[in-house]
Design a protein around this motif. Structure first.
Motif, PDB file in Angstrom:
ATOM      1  N   GLY A  77      40.389  30.066  43.351  1.00 64.25           N
ATOM      2  CA  GLY A  77      39.039  29.775  42.903  1.00 64.25           C
ATOM      3  C   GLY A  77      38.454  30.753  41.907  1.00 64.25           C
ATOM      4  O   GLY A  77      37.401  30.504  41.332  1.00 64.25           O
ATOM      5  N   GLY A  78      39.121  31.902  41.714  1.00 70.94           N
ATOM      6  CA  GLY A  78      38.649  32.863  40.742  1.00 70.94           C
ATOM      7  C   GLY A  78      37.541  33.768  41.254  1.00 70.94           C
ATOM      8  O   GLY A  78      37.048  33.619  42.372  1.00 70.94           O
ATOM      9  N   MET A  79      37.170  34.735  40.425  1.00 74.55           N
ATOM     10  CA  MET A  79      36.129  35.693  40.767  1.00 74.55           C
ATOM     11  C   MET A  79      35.178  35.832  39.583  1.00 74.55           C
ATOM     12  O   MET A  79      35.347  35.195  38.546  1.00 74.55           O
ATOM     13  N   GLY A  80      34.160  36.688  39.752  1.00 74.11           N
ATOM     14  CA  GLY A  80      33.078  36.739  38.798  1.00 74.11           C
ATOM     15  C   GLY A  80      33.151  37.881  37.802  1.00 74.11           C
ATOM     16  O   GLY A  80      34.176  38.571  37.680  1.00 74.11           O
ATOM     17  N   PRO A  81      32.047  38.120  37.097  1.00 77.13           N
ATOM     18  CA  PRO A  81      32.031  39.098  35.994  1.00 77.13           C
ATOM     19  C   PRO A  81      32.258  40.545  36.430  1.00 77.13           C
ATOM     20  O   PRO A  81      32.835  41.327  35.673  1.00 77.13           O
ATOM     21  N   LYS A  82      31.808  40.918  37.622  1.00 81.51           N
ATOM     22  CA  LYS A  82      32.018  42.293  38.084  1.00 81.51           C
ATOM     23  C   LYS A  82      33.510  42.583  38.251  1.00 81.51           C
ATOM     24  O   LYS A  82      34.015  43.641  37.824  1.00 81.51           O
TER      25      LYS A  82
END
Length: 511
Positions: free
Chosen positions: A420-425
């Motif tokens: 599902g992926g991860m975010g900008p951090k």
């Protein structure tokens, strides 16, 4: 009903390990629409292989066996208290035998009961009816897709779609938005149940009950039948694709139900279910407790696996295959790009919510410099020879977004595996410290369990089996780079693209 416990146990095993026929046909239909040589095509091939492996090995299709939820209709006079005891006994047996993962966690202490029993678990809904049989239906809906359930209160302003009013067209917009917001985090391509009306509680219950309908049925309400057909045709135009990799197939089924509501309230509730759509049911003899009939077609004999991707097909993709052994150097990581297929060997370490929270303020029990962290809560069994992995697919990674970047920096971790992926951090940390995010195929618990050759050790068993830190020796573990050390994120790109495509559905369709 001296045989009722055995019947429930058999129902649990069948539901966990053998995907029903109607679901398999939906997956096969999805495969036919997707180019086999794309990332989504590769993911569907893995899913198809996993379905067959789970059935053959009588092991969980997905390691997250979810919240066991029963809907039971009984004749008048049946002792539901005794039935509940038998269901609890069957749940404990299934957990002990590795057909269910221990998933019942105390919400205040975080302690795992270890047997799937606890306050509110399993979920059992009893209803009486005037038939002379007992109807028992079970759904195993995992946490990843459960977290993508969503409820709308109309009227509402929806991203990309504008105003959703209190009418059929507003409902249409809510359903499309529900598919969009799930992206790959709910293990797309998925199935959705929709509940129109009710209050906040009964709306969600109605939505989840729609998942007990057969994939190929036709809604008896004409307007809802048209709505279901419209959603199935148009949700796949969003380009989200399997696992959120982009592609032609984002949704495999849509079922909509309706109930009355209060004048002041208009809720649209959506229950999102992953591709591993595990539900089954039985008719039981109330005098003996024996199973008389199965309510959904068995998946046995219905294959969705037409063979592994051939080398010639792989060569037609832009994917590059890279083999790495842990510990991994920063140089090797920075050579990777989004789209590369990485084949891992060596030791990797599982880590979920409890471990990430712990590592923020404590040292790790092992050296993690150059290591791989796998977002996974496996199904494990122990015998005289030690621990064995029974199912080991990825969990949804976005839950670790508050921690992951700091942990990459603190310990020198080179790769994070999840779905599902991860975010900008996290993306920033990968860029600054030399790391990648590898997207494994959600739900493919048998496919990945086969790659795990040995359990080297385990730490933090006090967190419970799913949250413990398992140290696993792997060989041939394949995953796709979807976030690289150069600031690129496939997940961000697909979400941006699908958001743009969502706007084409802004104008009214149903009047």
């Amino acid at each position: 009903m001296q045989h009722f416990e055995d019947s429930i146990y058999n129902l649990i095993v069948e539901t966990s390990t053998n995907l029903p026929g109607d679901v398999r046909r939906a997956v096969a239909k999805g495969r036919a629409l997707e180019d086999r040589a794309t990332r989504s095509g590769l993911a569907l091939t893995t899913i198809a292989q996993n379905i067959g492996m789970a059935e053959q090995q009588v092991s969980p299709i997905c390691q997250d066996t979810g919240m066991p939820t029963f809907i039971i209709h009984t004749p008048v006079g049946i002792n539901q208290i005794e039935m509940k005891k038998d269901i609890h006994n069957a749940i404990v047996r299934a957990t002990k035998n590795g057909k269910l993962r221990p998933n019942s966690v105390d919400s205040l202490t975080g302690e795992n009961s270890g047997d799937n029993l606890g306050a509110g678990t399993p979920v059992i809904h009893f209803e009486q009816w005037e038939e002379d049989k007992i109807d028992v239906r079970l759904i195993l809906k995992g946490g990843g897709c459960e977290n993508k359930n969503i409820q709308y209160s109309l009227p509402a302003e929806l991203e990309g779609l504008g105003k959703a009013g209190r009418d059929l067209d507003g409902i249409r917009k809510c359903i499309l938005h529900a598919v969009y917001q799930a992206q790959g985090q709910g293990c797309s391509a998925g199935f959705i149940g929709v509940g129109i009306g009710g209050d906040r509680t009964t709306g969600y219950e109605l939505a989840k009950k729609q998942l007990f309908r057969k994939v190929e049925d036709v809604n008896p309400i004409e307007d809802l039948s048209k709505l279901e057909d419209y959603i199935m045709e148009n949700a796949n135009k969003l380009g989200i694709g399997t696992m959120g990799f982009g592609g032609e197939v984002s949704l495999l089924g849509c079922k909509v139900g309706v109930m009355n509501r209060l004048p002041a309230s208009f809720f649209v509730s959506v229950a999102y279910n992953c591709w591993a759509f595990r539900r089954q049911g039985v008719l039981v003899d109330p005098s003996t407790g024996n199973i008389e009939d199965w309510l959904y077609e068995s998946g046995t004999g219905i294959s969705v696996d037409d063979g592994r991707i051939q080398a010639s097909e792989l060569e037609a993709t832009e994917s590059r295959e890279v083999r790495l052994t842990t510990p991994i150097s920063e140089e090797d990581i920075r050579s990777l790009r989004v789209g590369d297929v990485v084949i891992l060997s060596g030791e990797m370490h599982t880590g979920r919510d409890a471990l990430h929270k712990y590592l923020m303020d404590h040292d790790a029990p092992v050296d993690l410099d150059g290591a791989v962290i796998y977002h996974c809560g496996p199904v494990m069994m122990k015998d005289e020879e030690g621990w064995h992995v029974k199912a080991a697919g990825p969990t949804t990674s976005i839950r670790e977004e508050p921690y992951q970047g700091d942990i990459i920096k603190k310990f020198g971790i080179r790769a994070v595996i999840g779905k599902g992926g991860m975010g900008p951090k996290t993306l920033k940390a990968l860029h600054e410290h030399g790391g990648v995010y590898l997207n494994a195929i959600g739900g493919a618990a048998q496919y990945y369990a086969e790659c795990i050759k040995k359990v080297n050790a385990v730490d933090f068993m006090e967190f419970g089996i799913p949250e413990a830190m398992w140290h696993l020796d792997v060989d041939g573990f394949a995953a796709i780079v979807t976030m690289d050390a150069h600031g690129n994120s496939l997940h961000a790109d697909v979400e941006k693209d699908s958001a743009a495509k969502l706007t084409q559905f802004k104008e009214p369709v149903f009047k």
